[in-house]
Design a protein around this motif. Sequence first.
Motif, PDB file in Angstrom:
ATOM      1  N   GLU A 174       4.424  14.018 -12.182  1.00 20.31           N
ATOM      2  CA  GLU A 174       4.261  12.570 -12.218  1.00 20.31           C
ATOM      3  C   GLU A 174       4.263  12.003 -10.798  1.00 20.31           C
ATOM      4  OE1 GLU A 174       5.995   9.728 -15.408  1.00 20.31           O
ATOM      5  OE2 GLU A 174       7.449   9.785 -13.768  1.00 20.31           O
ATOM      6  N   PHE A 175       3.368  11.062 -10.551  1.00 23.63           N
ATOM      7  CA  PHE A 175       3.226  10.417  -9.242  1.00 23.63           C
ATOM      8  C   PHE A 175       2.793  11.398  -8.149  1.00 23.63           C
ATOM      9  CE2 PHE A 175       6.928   7.637 -10.867  1.00 23.63           C
ATOM     10  CZ  PHE A 175       6.069   6.849 -11.607  1.00 23.63           C
ATOM     11  N   CYS A 176       2.066  12.449  -8.537  1.00 27.83           N
ATOM     12  CA  CYS A 176       1.700  13.475  -7.557  1.00 27.83           C
ATOM     13  C   CYS A 176       0.717  12.967  -6.500  1.00 27.83           C
ATOM     14  CB  CYS A 176       1.132  14.708  -8.263  1.00 27.83           C
ATOM     15  SG  CYS A 176      -0.337  14.395  -9.274  1.00 27.83           S
ATOM     16  N   GLN A 177       0.085  11.817  -6.734  1.00 31.50           N
ATOM     17  CA  GLN A 177      -0.822  11.248  -5.734  1.00 31.50           C
ATOM     18  C   GLN A 177      -0.209  10.035  -5.036  1.00 31.50           C
ATOM     19  OE1 GLN A 177      -3.089  12.985  -4.870  1.00 31.50           O
ATOM     20  NE2 GLN A 177      -4.508  13.694  -6.432  1.00 31.50           N
ATOM     21  N   ALA A 178       1.097   9.881  -5.160  1.00 38.16           N
ATOM     22  CA  ALA A 178       1.758   8.716  -4.567  1.00 38.16           C
ATOM     23  C   ALA A 178       1.648   8.700  -3.045  1.00 38.16           C
ATOM     24  CB  ALA A 178       3.226   8.679  -4.988  1.00 38.16           C
ATOM     25  N   HIS A 179       1.531   9.874  -2.430  1.00 29.44           N
ATOM     26  CA  HIS A 179       1.417   9.913  -0.972  1.00 29.44           C
ATOM     27  C   HIS A 179       0.146   9.207  -0.500  1.00 29.44           C
ATOM     28  CE1 HIS A 179      -0.879  13.376  -2.433  1.00 29.44           C
ATOM     29  NE2 HIS A 179      -1.548  13.358  -1.294  1.00 29.44           N
ATOM     30  N   ASN A 180      -0.905   9.256  -1.318  1.00 27.00           N
ATOM     31  CA  ASN A 180      -2.138   8.555  -0.948  1.00 27.00           C
ATOM     32  C   ASN A 180      -1.976   7.038  -1.075  1.00 27.00           C
ATOM     33  OD1 ASN A 180      -3.809  10.747  -0.218  1.00 27.00           O
ATOM     34  ND2 ASN A 180      -4.140  11.254  -2.377  1.00 27.00           N
ATOM     35  N   LEU A 181      -1.251   6.606  -2.092  1.00 23.71           N
ATOM     36  CA  LEU A 181      -0.948   5.173  -2.195  1.00 23.71           C
ATOM     37  C   LEU A 181      -0.123   4.724  -0.997  1.00 23.71           C
ATOM     38  CD1 LEU A 181      -0.871   2.481  -3.794  1.00 23.71           C
ATOM     39  CD2 LEU A 181       1.258   3.314  -4.832  1.00 23.71           C
ATOM     40  N   ALA A 182       0.848   5.533  -0.602  1.00 16.65           N
ATOM     41  CA  ALA A 182       1.697   5.183   0.536  1.00 16.65           C
ATOM     42  C   ALA A 182       0.868   5.005   1.804  1.00 16.65           C
ATOM     43  CB  ALA A 182       2.760   6.259   0.739  1.00 16.65           C
ATOM     44  N   SER A 222       9.716   1.574 -17.517  1.00 10.09           N
ATOM     45  CA  SER A 222       8.532   2.054 -16.806  1.00 10.09           C
ATOM     46  C   SER A 222       8.366   1.341 -15.471  1.00 10.09           C
ATOM     47  CB  SER A 222       7.283   1.845 -17.673  1.00 10.09           C
ATOM     48  OG  SER A 222       7.364   2.591 -18.861  1.00 10.09           O
ATOM     49  N   ARG A 223       8.554   0.047 -15.498  1.00 11.18           N
ATOM     50  CA  ARG A 223       8.439  -0.715 -14.252  1.00 11.18           C
ATOM     51  C   ARG A 223       9.516  -0.289 -13.255  1.00 11.18           C
ATOM     52  NH1 ARG A 223       8.077  -7.336 -13.849  1.00 11.18           N
ATOM     53  NH2 ARG A 223       8.496  -7.504 -11.616  1.00 11.18           N
ATOM     54  N   ALA A 224      10.711  -0.002 -13.749  1.00  5.24           N
ATOM     55  CA  ALA A 224      11.796   0.435 -12.866  1.00  5.24           C
ATOM     56  C   ALA A 224      11.459   1.765 -12.192  1.00  5.24           C
ATOM     57  CB  ALA A 224      13.094   0.559 -13.659  1.00  5.24           C
ATOM     58  N   ARG A 225      10.747   2.631 -12.892  1.00  7.82           N
ATOM     59  CA  ARG A 225      10.346   3.913 -12.296  1.00  7.82           C
ATOM     60  C   ARG A 225       9.363   3.700 -11.148  1.00  7.82           C
ATOM     61  NH1 ARG A 225       8.599   6.644 -17.709  1.00  7.82           N
ATOM     62  NH2 ARG A 225       7.584   8.207 -16.409  1.00  7.82           N
ATOM     63  N   VAL A 226       8.476   2.729 -11.300  1.00  3.86           N
ATOM     64  CA  VAL A 226       7.545   2.429 -10.210  1.00  3.86           C
ATOM     65  C   VAL A 226       8.301   1.816  -9.032  1.00  3.86           C
ATOM     66  CG1 VAL A 226       5.470   1.171  -9.544  1.00  3.86           C
ATOM     67  CG2 VAL A 226       5.663   2.107 -11.861  1.00  3.86           C
ATOM     68  N   GLU A 227       9.243   0.925  -9.322  1.00  2.00           N
ATOM     69  CA  GLU A 227      10.063   0.336  -8.253  1.00  2.00           C
ATOM     70  C   GLU A 227      10.824   1.426  -7.498  1.00  2.00           C
ATOM     71  OE1 GLU A 227      10.000  -2.568  -7.106  1.00  2.00           O
ATOM     72  OE2 GLU A 227       9.970  -4.142  -8.635  1.00  2.00           O
ATOM     73  N   ALA A 228      11.380   2.381  -8.238  1.00  2.00           N
ATOM     74  CA  ALA A 228      12.128   3.472  -7.606  1.00  2.00           C
ATOM     75  C   ALA A 228      11.212   4.320  -6.730  1.00  2.00           C
ATOM     76  CB  ALA A 228      12.796   4.330  -8.675  1.00  2.00           C
ATOM     77  N   LEU A 229       9.986   4.539  -7.194  1.00  2.00           N
ATOM     78  CA  LEU A 229       9.019   5.306  -6.403  1.00  2.00           C
ATOM     79  C   LEU A 229       8.734   4.611  -5.077  1.00  2.00           C
ATOM     80  CD1 LEU A 229       6.803   7.516  -6.058  1.00  2.00           C
ATOM     81  CD2 LEU A 229       5.243   5.911  -7.196  1.00  2.00           C
ATOM     82  N   LEU A 230       8.460   3.316  -5.126  1.00  2.00           N
ATOM     83  CA  LEU A 230       8.171   2.574  -3.898  1.00  2.00           C
ATOM     84  C   LEU A 230       9.366   2.605  -2.946  1.00  2.00           C
ATOM     85  CD1 LEU A 230       6.279  -0.519  -5.376  1.00  2.00           C
ATOM     86  CD2 LEU A 230       5.295   1.494  -4.265  1.00  2.00           C
ATOM     87  N   GLN A 231      10.554   2.508  -3.504  1.00  2.00           N
ATOM     88  CA  GLN A 231      11.753   2.565  -2.669  1.00  2.00           C
ATOM     89  C   GLN A 231      11.890   3.938  -2.015  1.00  2.00           C
ATOM     90  OE1 GLN A 231      15.385   1.706  -4.770  1.00  2.00           O
ATOM     91  NE2 GLN A 231      16.557   1.435  -2.896  1.00  2.00           N
ATOM     92  N   PRO A 279       7.552  -1.682   0.429  1.00  2.00           N
ATOM     93  CA  PRO A 279       8.040  -2.921  -0.184  1.00  2.00           C
ATOM     94  C   PRO A 279       7.986  -2.838  -1.712  1.00  2.00           C
ATOM     95  CG  PRO A 279       6.498  -3.403   1.592  1.00  2.00           C
ATOM     96  CD  PRO A 279       6.425  -1.922   1.356  1.00  2.00           C
ATOM     97  N   PRO A 280       8.848  -3.576  -2.392  1.00  2.00           N
ATOM     98  CA  PRO A 280       8.863  -3.541  -3.857  1.00  2.00           C
ATOM     99  C   PRO A 280       7.616  -4.182  -4.455  1.00  2.00           C
ATOM    100  CG  PRO A 280      10.286  -5.283  -3.055  1.00  2.00           C
ATOM    101  CD  PRO A 280       9.845  -4.500  -1.840  1.00  2.00           C
ATOM    102  N   ILE A 281       7.464  -4.032  -5.756  1.00  2.00           N
ATOM    103  CA  ILE A 281       6.371  -4.688  -6.471  1.00  2.00           C
ATOM    104  C   ILE A 281       6.431  -6.189  -6.192  1.00  2.00           C
ATOM    105  CG2 ILE A 281       5.470  -5.274  -8.759  1.00  2.00           C
ATOM    106  CD1 ILE A 281       6.591  -2.567  -9.727  1.00  2.00           C
ATOM    107  N   LEU A 282       5.313  -6.749  -5.772  1.00  2.00           N
ATOM    108  CA  LEU A 282       5.265  -8.183  -5.482  1.00  2.00           C
ATOM    109  C   LEU A 282       5.222  -8.999  -6.765  1.00  2.00           C
ATOM    110  CD1 LEU A 282       4.945 -10.403  -3.277  1.00  2.00           C
ATOM    111  CD2 LEU A 282       2.463 -10.150  -3.587  1.00  2.00           C
TER     112      LEU A 282
END
Length: 208
Positions: free
Chosen positions: A60-68, A90-99, A104-107
């Motif tokens: 899960e989130f294996c392409q997050a480095h490209n988003l970063a 689900s939203r909390a998991r995305v927030e945790a990923l960004l952290q 920055p957190p979800i706007l």
Amino acid sequence: RRQHAKGKRPVIDMSTVSKAAHSYLLSAENARIVFLDIDGVLHPTLLASQQRHTLRQRQEFCQAHNLARLLRETRARVVLCSSWRLYVESRARVEALLQDLDLPPILDVTPSNALGSRGGEIIDWLVSATSQQNLSMPQWVVLDDQALPDLAATGASKHHVRPSPAQGLTEQDVQVAIQQLMEPCSNKPEFRYHHNRLLRVFWRLWGL
């Protein structure tokens, strides 16, 4: 694509643009927004229906480095348009990923409109976010592996970067998104027209 969120508690309010988003658009010299889908973007769509839980967790989130990379190079902020926004966990998991990525957190999240059109929801957010105080349209891009006909109807297809659902967000997708975010946006009149047309359809459906 939404089965991962079954049984989760719904997010209470998605009806208005957040104060944080208004503040960002007011204060940022060059506001940039990434409308983010999750399944098919941060990981292949296959993982959303993968039955083996341990495999899903590992990839899960294996392409997050490209988003970063995209967010760091453009200093853009995330507005979540995925079905993941509909549920607290689900939203909390995305927030945790960004952290974890030191981003920055979800706007904000896009509204959930009556027609259930993701492109329409993105248009609604852009119009609502810029209507108050007559704010300028930010530079923006949508990362979504699905077709978004409402964007095409406004002539805004160039804002849609569509990763392959079998791969998710690639370096090539990121480069296209960076180029788009660095260009000025000129679609505000078309969005206002399309937004009004969506409202007329809504009123007709509900007999208003």
